[in-house]
Design a protein around this motif. Structure first.
Motif, PDB file in Angstrom:
ATOM      1  N   GLU A 246      39.860  47.104  40.239  1.00 39.05           N
ATOM      2  CA  GLU A 246      40.793  46.030  40.573  1.00 39.05           C
ATOM      3  C   GLU A 246      42.147  46.588  40.987  1.00 39.05           C
ATOM      4  OE1 GLU A 246      42.119  41.832  40.707  1.00 39.05           O
ATOM      5  OE2 GLU A 246      40.525  43.164  41.394  1.00 39.05           O
TER       6      GLU A 246
ATOM      7  N   GLU B 143      37.685  34.635  34.758  1.00 39.84           N
ATOM      8  CA  GLU B 143      37.992  33.366  34.112  1.00 39.84           C
ATOM      9  C   GLU B 143      37.101  33.226  32.883  1.00 39.84           C
ATOM     10  OE1 GLU B 143      40.495  31.416  34.947  1.00 39.84           O
ATOM     11  OE2 GLU B 143      40.979  32.796  36.582  1.00 39.84           O
TER      12      GLU B 143
ATOM     13  N   LYS C 210      43.906  46.072  44.598  1.00 38.27           N
ATOM     14  CA  LYS C 210      45.244  45.467  44.660  1.00 38.27           C
ATOM     15  C   LYS C 210      46.174  46.331  45.503  1.00 38.27           C
ATOM     16  CE  LYS C 210      48.758  43.505  41.587  1.00 38.27           C
ATOM     17  NZ  LYS C 210      49.104  43.266  40.149  1.00 38.27           N
TER      18      LYS C 210
ATOM     19  N   GLY D 256      32.552  39.591  42.682  1.00 37.08           N
ATOM     20  CA  GLY D 256      33.279  40.295  41.623  1.00 37.08           C
ATOM     21  C   GLY D 256      32.839  41.730  41.493  1.00 37.08           C
TER      22      GLY D 256
ATOM     23  N   VAL E  28      37.460  40.680  44.852  1.00 35.46           N
ATOM     24  CA  VAL E  28      36.771  39.628  45.609  1.00 35.46           C
ATOM     25  C   VAL E  28      37.407  39.479  46.993  1.00 35.46           C
ATOM     26  CG1 VAL E  28      36.284  37.158  45.739  1.00 35.46           C
ATOM     27  CG2 VAL E  28      35.987  38.367  43.571  1.00 35.46           C
ATOM     28  N   VAL E  29      38.735  39.412  47.052  1.00 32.71           N
ATOM     29  CA  VAL E  29      39.432  39.253  48.332  1.00 32.71           C
ATOM     30  C   VAL E  29      39.126  40.425  49.265  1.00 32.71           C
ATOM     31  CG1 VAL E  29      41.703  39.212  49.437  1.00 32.71           C
ATOM     32  CG2 VAL E  29      41.271  37.797  47.419  1.00 32.71           C
TER      33      VAL E  29
ATOM     34  N   HIS F 103      35.112  38.968  37.546  1.00 33.92           N
ATOM     35  CA  HIS F 103      35.383  38.298  38.811  1.00 33.92           C
ATOM     36  C   HIS F 103      36.797  38.645  39.264  1.00 33.92           C
ATOM     37  CE1 HIS F 103      32.125  34.964  38.134  1.00 33.92           C
ATOM     38  NE2 HIS F 103      31.645  36.190  38.146  1.00 33.92           N
ATOM     39  N   CYS F 104      37.078  39.930  39.318  1.00 31.32           N
ATOM     40  CA  CYS F 104      38.415  40.441  39.628  1.00 31.32           C
ATOM     41  C   CYS F 104      38.895  39.922  40.982  1.00 31.32           C
ATOM     42  CB  CYS F 104      38.388  41.958  39.642  1.00 31.32           C
ATOM     43  SG  CYS F 104      37.710  42.686  38.134  1.00 31.32           S
ATOM     44  N   PRO F 105      40.030  39.206  41.018  1.00 29.75           N
ATOM     45  CA  PRO F 105      40.440  38.513  42.245  1.00 29.75           C
ATOM     46  C   PRO F 105      40.710  39.412  43.438  1.00 29.75           C
ATOM     47  CG  PRO F 105      42.132  38.349  40.535  1.00 29.75           C
ATOM     48  CD  PRO F 105      40.901  38.882  39.883  1.00 29.75           C
TER      49      PRO F 105
END
Length: 200
Positions: A184, A34, A188, A165, A108-109, A103-105
């Motif tokens: 990332e 972000e 994913k 992240g 993080v997940v 802060h790659c989503p």
């Protein structure tokens, strides 16, 4: 060889903050951070140029970066990113030329779902370029995070900070950015694979 010469020439002729701005905008545009989070730094001899605290990565300008020493603190540390201690330790203990913290989503997940301490890539690029991706722990800007990140990055070019992240290194900002995108992408693919497998 001409294209290599041009690449190095461009690096020397472009002010460092402009290169940082280019990478910062790519990070935000591709959803890897972000705007007001994350940070970027570049080694400059015994110093590093790092984004200021609260600097929007898609709006980096000359006033939004600060130069601080690598081997000791200084009066400008208060202006620099809250992760300056982490960057400093990484530069002290590795040969990194640049650091990108996103802060790659999906990273993080996956760090929150993981129970093994690392992410094992399933995609061919991740297997080839990354191997396993370590998950390190430590609160934002802490000595624990600095030590854990530096130790892990002495062996690889990217780690995931649990619930936070990615931290990627490289000889150039482009290298560090590519390492960020690869982590990332790997996370994913892993997330969707695990999700699909559970639904079978």
């Amino acid at each position: 060889m001409a294209h290599k010469f041009y690449g190095w020439l461009n690096l020397y002729l472009t002010p460092m903050w402009q290169e940082m701005a280019r990478i910062g905008k790519k990070l935000v545009d591709h959803g890897l951070v972000e705007s007001h989070f994350g940070n970027i730094s570049v080694r400059q001899g015994n110093s590093m140029v790092i984004t200021r605290s609260g600097c929007p990565l898609d709006e980096i300008c000359e006033e939004n970066v600060v130069e601080v020493p690598i081997h000791n603190t200084c009066e400008f540390d208060g202006l620099a990113s809250s992760e300056t201690r982490v960057h400093r330790r990484i530069y002290q203990e590795t040969d990194a030329g640049c650091i990108v913290h996103g802060h790659c989503p999906f990273a993080v997940v996956m760090s929150l779902l993981d129970e093994s301490g690392s992410i094992e890539p399933l995609d061919s690029e991740g297997v080839y370029f990354l191997g396993h991706v370590s998950i390190v722990e430590g609160s934002i800007g802490s000595e624990e995070l600095a030590a854990n990140s530096a130790a892990a990055l002495a062996e690889t070019n990217g780690v995931i900070v649990k619930s936070h992240g990615t931290i990627s290194t490289g000889k150039t900002l482009d290298h560090a950015y590519i390492n960020t995108t690869q982590i990332e992408h790997t996370c994913k693919v892993r997330y969707y694979y695990d999700l699909a497998k559970r639904s079978l």
